[in-house]
Design a protein around this motif. Structure first.
Motif, short mmCIF file in Angstrom:
data_model
loop_
_atom_site.label_atom_id
_atom_site.label_comp_id
_atom_site.label_asym_id
_atom_site.label_seq_id
_atom_site.Cartn_x
_atom_site.Cartn_y
_atom_site.Cartn_z
N HIS A 198 148.91 52.76 32.15
CA HIS A 198 147.74 52.11 32.76
C HIS A 198 148.19 50.79 33.38
N PRO A 199 149.01 50.87 34.43
CA PRO A 199 149.56 49.64 34.99
C PRO A 199 148.46 48.68 35.45
N SER A 200 148.60 47.41 35.06
CA SER A 200 147.56 46.43 35.36
C SER A 200 148.18 45.21 36.03
N ARG A 207 141.23 39.78 32.51
CA ARG A 207 142.26 39.47 33.50
C ARG A 207 143.67 39.68 32.92
N VAL A 208 143.87 39.27 31.67
CA VAL A 208 145.24 39.27 31.15
C VAL A 208 145.65 40.58 30.47
N LEU A 222 152.67 33.30 31.79
CA LEU A 222 151.92 33.92 30.69
C LEU A 222 151.01 32.89 30.05
N ASN A 261 151.62 52.50 27.04
CA ASN A 261 150.35 52.29 27.72
C ASN A 261 150.47 51.29 28.87
N VAL A 262 151.44 50.37 28.74
CA VAL A 262 151.64 49.38 29.79
C VAL A 262 152.04 50.08 31.09
N LEU A 299 146.12 30.17 31.50
CA LEU A 299 145.00 30.46 30.60
C LEU A 299 144.04 29.28 30.51
N PRO A 300 142.76 29.52 30.88
CA PRO A 300 141.80 28.42 30.78
C PRO A 300 141.59 28.07 29.30
N GLY A 301 141.32 26.85 29.02
CA GLY A 301 140.97 26.50 27.64
C GLY A 301 142.16 26.33 26.72
N ASN A 308 147.01 42.82 37.40
CA ASN A 308 146.32 41.54 37.19
C ASN A 308 146.83 40.84 35.94
N SER A 309 147.58 41.56 35.10
CA SER A 309 148.10 40.95 33.87
C SER A 309 149.51 40.43 34.09
N VAL A 310 149.73 39.17 33.68
CA VAL A 310 151.06 38.59 33.84
C VAL A 310 152.07 39.32 32.95
N LEU A 311 151.58 39.86 31.84
CA LEU A 311 152.47 40.58 30.94
C LEU A 311 153.07 41.81 31.61
#
Lengths: 387, 207, 134
Positions: A119-121, B80-81, A182, A115-116, A186-188, A123-126
């Motif tokens: 559905h290439p994304s 986003r991630v 990765l 799926n990676v 990440l906020p928080g 915006n995802s660091v992964l």
């Protein structure tokens, strides 16, 4: 060249059989995990990444460190490293293989991994991590193999390899940078939310990787007729010395910023790791061990007298490797999850099957490493007329 | 969504909402705390609003239970991630999960600053007391969270918790200045969880 | 120059090849003559009465999985729940509530063919057969 891996001494076969046994046990545990779910691990709603992802993070560093032999040789024409670039590249191949496997065993739905790609994304660091890791694996297989082949046939490596080699240098930096991204974007998650995370990862990588390579060189020297060389080992030792020093320095910078600013969200994780939080502190003895090991290794490596003594050097390299492994392979990931975003303290401890699966992956890595080193060393022996 | 905490004093006040949510969404109950699945649950002030707790918080707030759920953030870090777009933002602003697509990498759980996400560490079915046939369960290995009752909104109903709240919860379109939520927001002082992170939570609390 | 026509370890190579061929064809000759008759999925009375499914029977037979995949994306991702077929009939896109409402007997309808073809669609890991839930 692959046939070189098929013949060897009894010891060689025994070692391979032992690795296969560990792989077998790990694989059996993985089948259990595959049918039951990740519930057989110690991970939880609060600590949702554990031992697997931590091993992955540590090994990305070992993989990236190949650049520490490739760069001086190809960019600065430091001839001595020509003897061992292949060892660095093959170490990278084995490490990246483990990294990819560790990500894989961490997936809840491994059968859907494509799926990676479907559905290439971006915006995802992964997504980017997948690209850089696979690219780095491919680069090192091609470069390592072709250069070794050329050496065997006593010809110059093909011209098209040069650009690939130059590309592999920034690429090595990229794999660990992207891996740090990765976490640090990440906020928080106060523990990781630091611009110095990628540099910290790289410095500990350039310490752990070359330290491991030194140990491998010593083993190769002992078991085979090929000597990676005293000068090579000493040069690598200097790399380790400064990388581990920088790593500790970076950590102290972190400590200063976190505690001088006094922002609780950033302090709490470091407190949890080093003194415990709300009465929970499973990692406290580990973290202090790690710190002590790193400091001891600095003393042993920076001081020329101890560094030049190869027995002490072995001790120092083991110290570096274990120290950075605890730091990244134990503390770095679960430390970021405790306390959780709602400020509950729920600790994480890996379970036995989880550790066995991880050992299985390590064993696969060592199997790949042994095969590749066997090929490389046999050819080096042949070329030198030692075989 | 606006939560009027003045009308929800004790844990008992929250129970009917949590119960109905668990029931219609087939949420399992696990003995093992590590495997917990939570969509809507209760937290104390210091956990609901960590680092926002004043030293001398009044007694009412100090011991009160707050309703906790996915904030359906405007700039949702989980969206986003996600490496497969299994978590995505619908045009109407609701952050949804596509369980068919999730590979279970749990990056979204690391990214969520509100701890709103749960992972199916094992097959949940044996742990669901009473199954609601109108809503699917989940399979092991996927992440899940509150969906603002997308399945109910689709047929013109309010989210189940809003319906069970006796008017303490107001739900509607934040972009529509004439909506009921906007009216409530105009006339009350509200706070949001961790506003400094810039995620833009869509859940507001009247305290 | 070595003699190119000579084959080294001829006996071993040929024997190895034979064993390999036998092994990979094992499932075929092991199951020879044991093929089970293709099952006929049983239509429920309700489905018989409805006469027509979402699409013509032949299409449903070969493409129901693609249709279901499309449905799930449309419902989950586009928030559209109503499907209009070529003849203008409207359906609520739901496996449990529309498909199984007509094809009441999952075991007699879905499972029969799936078992025969040895496929285990993961639909049922989440989606509920309303009959089983009761």
């Amino acid at each position: 060249m692959l046939e070189k891996a098929l013949t060897g001494t009894k010891k060689y076969y025994g070692w391979m059989a032992a690795l296969l046994a560990v792989i077998g046990v790990g694989f059996a545990c993985y089948l259990w995990q595959f049918s039951f779910g990740l519930g057989i691990t110690g991970m939880s709603r609060d600590v949702s990444w554990g031992f697997y992802i931590a091993q992955f993070t540590f090994l990305v560093g070992v993989a990236a460190s190949a650049v520490m032999v490739v760069l001086p040789y190809y960019l600065h024409n430091y001839k001595a490293f020509g003897r061992i670039t292949i060892l660095g590249e093959f170490l990278a191949v084995a490490s990246v293989t483990m990294c990819i496997l560790f990500i894989f065993v961490d997936l809840g739905q491994p059968t859907r991994v494509v799926n990676v790609l479907l559905h290439p994304s971006p915006n995802s660091v992964l997504f980017w991590d997948m690209i850089v890791l696979n690219g780095y694996l491919l680069l090192n297989i091609v470069i390592g193999w072709k250069v070794l082949e050329a050496e065997r046939n006593d010809v110059a490596p093909a011209g098209w390899l040069k650009p690939l080699i130059y590309l592999s240098i920034p690429w090595a930096v990229s794999i660990h940078t992207v891996t740090a991204y990765l976490y640090c974007g990440l906020p928080g998650r106060g523990f990781w939310l630091t611009a110095i995370l990628a540099p910290r990862f790289l410095s500990s990588a350039f310490a752990a990787g070359p330290a491991f390579l030194i140990l491998l060189c010593m083993i190769v020297r002992k078991l085979t007729k090929f000597d990676p060389g005293k000068e090579q080992i000493q040069s690598l030792a200097k790399v380790v010395a400064y990388a581990i020093t920088v790593n500790v320095f970076f950590f102290l910078c972190e400590v200063f910023v976190v505690f001088y600013s006094g922002i609780p969200e950033h302090m709490d994780h470091i407190k949890y790791l080093f003194v415990g939080l709300h009465g929970q502190g499973a990692l406290v003895p580990w973290m202090w061990t790690s710190m002590i090991l790193m400091v001891v290794s600095i003393i042993l490596l920076v001081n020329p007298v101890t560094r030049k003594n190869e027995t002490v050097l072995v001790v120092a390299c083991i110290t570096v490797f274990v120290g950075t492994w605890i730091d990244k392979g134990l503390g770095m990931i679960s430390g970021g999850f405790v306390p959780n975003p709602l400020h509950h303290v729920n600790e994480y401890v890996p379970t036995l099957p989880e550790i066995l699966i991880a050992l299985g992956v390590w064993a696969i890595g060592f199997l790949v490493l042994t095969v590749l080193f066997k090929i490389a060393v046999t050819i080096k022996e042949e070329v030198a007329g030692l075989a | 969504m606006v939560i009027d905490t003045r009308k929800l004093q004790s844990e008992e006040d929250l129970e009917p909402m949590i119960e109905v949510c668990d029931k219609i969404h087939n949420i399992p109950k696990f003995e093992n705390k590590n495997h917990e699945i939570k969509w809507l649950w209760a937290e104390e002030f210091k956990h609901e609003f960590p680092m926002q707790e004043p030293d001398f918080l009044n007694d009412r707030l100090k011991h009160m239970s707050f309703l906790t759920l996915c904030n359906h953030c405007e700039k949702a870090p989980c969206v986003r991630v996600c490496p497969t777009k299994a978590t995505f933002k619908r045009e109407d602003g609701i952050v949804l999960m596509d369980f068919h697509r999730c590979i279970g990498c749990r990056f979204c759980m690391a990214a969520c600053p509100y701890g709103s996400r749960s992972f199916n560490f094992r097959d949940p079915r044996p742990f669901i007391k009473e199954t609601n046939p109108d809503f699917p369960t989940r399979t092991k290995g996927v992440v899940e969270k509150c969906n603002f009752c997308a399945e109910r909104l689709a047929v013109g109903k309010m989210p189940a918790c809003v319906e069970a709240s006796n008017g303490a919860l107001t739900f509607g379109d934040l972009d529509d200045s004439e909506s009921e939520v906007r009216k409530v927001l105009r006339s009350n002082y509200t706070i949001r969880r961790k506003p400094a992170l810039g995620t833009g939570p869509s859940v507001f609390y009247i305290v | 120059m070595p003699n190119n026509k000579k084959m080294y370890d001829k006996g071993k190579v040929v024997a190895g090849l034979c064993i390999f061929v036998v092994l990979i064809t094992f499932p075929f000759w092991f199951n020879l003559g044991k093929a089970a008759p293709a099952p006929e999925p049983k239509l429920s009375d309700k489905a018989k009465a409805a006469k027509e499914c979402v699409m013509p029977k032949a299409t449903m037979k070969t493409e129901h999985m693609q249709i279901l995949n499309e449905w799930r994306d449309t419902v989950v991702r586009d928030a559209k729940r109503i499907y209009t077929n070529p003849s203008g009939k409207k359906f609520n896109m739901s496996l449990s509530n529309t498909c199984l409402d007509c094809h009441v007997e999952k075991a007699e309808f879905c499972d029969k063919c799936h078992n025969y073809a040895s496929v285990t669609p993961y639909c049922w890991e989440c989606h509920i057969d309303p009959k089983e839930a009761k």
